[in-house]
Structures are given as structure tokens and as C-alpha cells.
Design an enzyme around this catalytic site. Structure first.
Site, PDB file in Angstrom:
ATOM      1  N   UNK A  15       0.809  -1.220   0.000  1.00 54.92           N
ATOM      2  CA  UNK A  15       0.000   0.000   0.000  1.00 54.92           C
ATOM      3  C   UNK A  15       0.842   1.271   0.000  1.00 54.92           C
ATOM      4  N   LYS A  18       0.567   3.451  -3.116  1.00 52.84           N
ATOM      5  CA  LYS A  18      -0.599   4.284  -3.405  1.00 52.84           C
ATOM      6  C   LYS A  18      -0.191   5.686  -3.862  1.00 52.84           C
ATOM      7  CE  LYS A  18      -4.309   2.460  -0.450  1.00 52.84           C
ATOM      8  NZ  LYS A  18      -5.259   2.804   0.627  1.00 52.84           N
ATOM      9  N   ASP A  47     -16.544  10.793   1.735  1.00 53.26           N
ATOM     10  CA  ASP A  47     -15.726  10.925   2.938  1.00 53.26           C
ATOM     11  C   ASP A  47     -14.596   9.904   2.991  1.00 53.26           C
ATOM     12  OD1 ASP A  47     -17.124  13.107   4.370  1.00 53.26           O
ATOM     13  OD2 ASP A  47     -18.815  11.713   4.311  1.00 53.26           O
ATOM     14  N   ASP A  67      -9.025  -3.681  -4.324  1.00 54.07           N
ATOM     15  CA  ASP A  67      -7.701  -3.329  -3.820  1.00 54.07           C
ATOM     16  C   ASP A  67      -6.659  -4.273  -4.412  1.00 54.07           C
ATOM     17  OD1 ASP A  67      -5.697  -2.089  -2.217  1.00 54.07           O
ATOM     18  OD2 ASP A  67      -7.183  -1.736  -0.655  1.00 54.07           O
ATOM     19  N   HIS A 139      -9.456 -11.026 -13.874  1.00 55.01           N
ATOM     20  CA  HIS A 139      -8.900 -10.471 -15.111  1.00 55.01           C
ATOM     21  C   HIS A 139      -7.391 -10.334 -14.946  1.00 55.01           C
ATOM     22  CE1 HIS A 139      -8.949  -8.362 -18.919  1.00 55.01           C
ATOM     23  NE2 HIS A 139      -8.197  -7.409 -18.392  1.00 55.01           N
TER      24      HIS A 139
END
EC number: 2.7.9.3
Length: 351
Positions: A15, A18, A47, A67, A139
Site C-alpha cells: 500500500u 498508493k 468521505d 484493492d 482479469h
């Protein structure tokens, strides 16, 4: 064929890859809103929620999330488990239960053995099965950089869910996993001394489902929760504070840390995403002078498959702890919520 370490094939791990929160905020602000949102959407993107909640016929609702990321560890099976647990976590953070999932795969099939990809997919499938969900396809594309994750659909009560907007004065904050995965992942990627032990620690916590926290949300009707991922504990708490118009106070001395994290940060080892998180949040954070600056760095460390932050009303804290203990799930009490007043910071880091 000589196979490179998986973590060596990407610029950033997990992460921490990101897009920085400030950049993402500017980009998303340019997108128009769909006028049909009000008809179907219970919880949307306004939010910075973990997932969307959408009404479906028959008075029911689904919770939808997606994710994926680059390898955080070199073991392909373990990477698949961590990536899947991370994707499933968004459903638990809203109070939902995972129902089905689709694989998302990017892989250099002409450069690496196929059994590596098979192990990644097997790790993900085993974790989806553990969550009680069904894997129904996916996919894939050929890519130089390995990426894996899930699109997850869960089921949820449209009248009982947790969001970033639900904080209330007096809420007690519980955290269900220790901090430091961004630091350890950086050490693994760099081949730091002892990185094999760091990889084991990442697997121990990263592959752990946040199912117990989801049960707490459902059974106690909690109004506010989130999971700790790429924006770090501080970034995600600040999202909650902003969305709820509250002030969040964190007792930094109570924060649980993964082994060796503090020592690694003391050497200057910190992912770039963590620096970006701290910079983005700095204008809304008050740090007590007695708080160690190294711990502040860890507060903003970009986590991968981190724990849940559960905001629990005081009269329900004992019940929440009982549920977590019954599930043999770890947890730590890390702070509380106060009213937002004039001159009061959104996020307070105190000893």
C-alpha cells in the site's frame, strides 16, 4: 531460469505504492458526481470511505471494494494471502461480510515461471475461502511489474454499518493489529539484514483477516470504523476526524509496534509514502513535545493489510473486548474522541 526476488521488481511495496493523498484528492475533485447516486448509494466516495454501500432490490444492500498492489514479501503464496486479506478488510471495516471476489492480476508471464503466479493465486484463493466467500474469476494483463489483489462484493445491512462519519465524543479507539508494516516491507525490499524475519512478521499480521473486528461492528452496531492501510494510522484517523467533525486523541505510548520497527526507523528507514502521509497531514496535527519523533513517523507509516480502528462508545467497550477475546483476536486501546472546538487540532498525538 534465475528468478529475481519479487519485491525487487517494483518501485514501491504494498500500500506504500498508493498515489499520495494530496495528489489523489486533487484528481478526484475534478470528477463530476453521478446524479443517480441518491437513488442507489447508501455510502459513496464523499468521505474517503473504505468501500461503497449500494442498495439492491428487496431492501438489501451490497458493499463493494477493490484493492491490489505490488509484492510486499518475496514468497508468492504469502503475497497472495496478504493481498487478499487486505482487499477483504474493506468489507469488514464497513461491518459487512464478504460474499464473492474476482482476481486482479498483472504479471510478466514471459519473464517469470508460471508457478509463481499459480502460487500467488493459490494464496489469494485460500484466504477468500477462509473468509467464507467464493472466488468467481478475474482479469489478468501482462505487465513488467507484478500486481495482485481482489475486487470484493460483500453483503451488509443497509441500516447498520460503520463509516468515517460516525465518530462521537467519548468514543474509545481500539486497534486490532500492530504498526510498522511499511517499515518492514521497505527493509525486505532492500534486503536489509534480517529481512527474512521481517517477512515472516509481515506474513503473520498481513495475512490475518479482520473478520473479528467486522463482527464487533455488526453485533454492537458501531457507527465508526476504518482499516489502517496506505495513509497510515494518522492519515486514516484524520479522515475520520474530518468526516465526523471531531478531534481524535492518540496515546502514542500505547501504540503496538511490530518487532524491530523502532530500530529500523531510527536508522532512517521509512517508505516514501510515509513521508508523504506526514507532510499531507501536518497542518491538522498537534504533537506533544514529549512524544518521540520516531513514533510520530510510525504513526504515519504506510501500512499494508493493517488492523481495524474501532470507535466504541464507552458503555460498549467491555462487550467489544469480550467479542475480540472470544475470537482470539488481538487489540489495543490507543485513544479517544473529543468534541471539536475552536483552536482544537483534528488529531492530537500525546504521550
Amino acid at each position: 531460469m534465475t528468478v529475481d526476488r519479487l519485491t525487487s521488481r517494483s518501485r514501491a511495496a504494498g500500500u506504500a505504492a498508493k498515489i499520495a493523498p494530496g495528489d489523489l484528492e486533487r484528481i478526484l475533485a475534478t470528477l463530476p458526481r453521478d446524479p443517480r447516486e441518491g437513488e442507489r448509494v447508501v455510502v459513496g466516495t464523499r468521505d474517503n470511505e473504505d468501500a461503497a454501500i449500494v442498495r439492491v432490490p428487496g431492501g438489501k444492500a451490497i458493499v463493494q471494494t477493490l484493492d491490489f498492489f505490488t509484492p510486499i514479501v518475496d514468497d508468492p503464496y504469502l503475497f497472495g494471502q496478504i493481498a487478499a486479506a487486505n482487499a477483504l478488510s474493506d468489507v469488514y471495516a464497513m461491518g459487512g461480510e464478504p460474499w464473492c471476489a474476482l482476481n486482479i492480476v498483472c504479471f510478466p508471464v514471459k519473464e517469470l515461471p508460471e508457478d509463481i503466479l499459480a502460487d500467488i493465486l493459490r494464496g489469494g484463493a485460500d484466504k477468500v475461502r477462509e473468509a467464507g466467500a467464493v472466488l468467481v474469476g478475474g482479469h489478468s494483463i501482462e505487465d513488467e511489474s507484478i500486481k495482485y489483489g481482489l475486487s470484493v462484493t460483500g453483503i451488509i445491512d443497509p441500516d447498520c454499518y460503520a463509516t468515517n462519519t460516525g465518530l462521537r465524543p467519548g468514543d474509545v479507539l481500539l486497534l486490532t493489529k500492530p504498526l510498522g508494516s511499511g517499515v518492514l516491507a521497505t527493509a525486505v525490499k532492500a534486503g536489509w539484514d534480517g529481512f527474512e524475519a521481517h517477512e515472516q512478521e509481515l506474513g503473520r499480521w498481513g495475512a490475518m483477516l479482520n473478520r473479528a473486528g467486522g463482527r464487533v461492528i455488526r453485533e454492537l452496531g458501531l457507527a465508526a470504523a476504518t482499516d489502517v492501510t496506505g495513509f497510515g494510522l494518522g492519515g486514516h484517523l484524520l479522515e475520520m476526524a474530518n468526516a465526523s467533525n471531531m478531534s481524535v486523541h492518540v496515546d502514542v505510548s500505547t501504540l503496538p509496534l511490530m518487532p524491530a520497527v523502532l530500530d529500523l526507523v531510527a536508522t532512517g528507514l521509512l517508505p516514501a509514502g510515509s513521508h508523504a502521509n506526514r507532510h499531507f497531514c501536518s497542518g491538522n496535527v498537534s504533537v506533544h513535545p514529549e512524544v518521540d519523533s520516531l513514533l510520530v513517523d510510525i504513526v504515519f507509516d504506510a501500512q499494508t493489510s493493517g488492523g481495524l480502528i474501532l470507535a466504541v462508545p464507552p458503555h460498549l467497550v467491555d462487550d467489544a473486548c469480550s467479542i475480540l477475546r472470544a475470537e482470539d483476536a488481538p487489540f489495543w486501546r490507543i485513544g479517544h474522541v473529543e468534541e471539536m472546538g475552536e483552536g482544537v487540532p483534528r488529531l492530537v498525538l500525546q504521550p
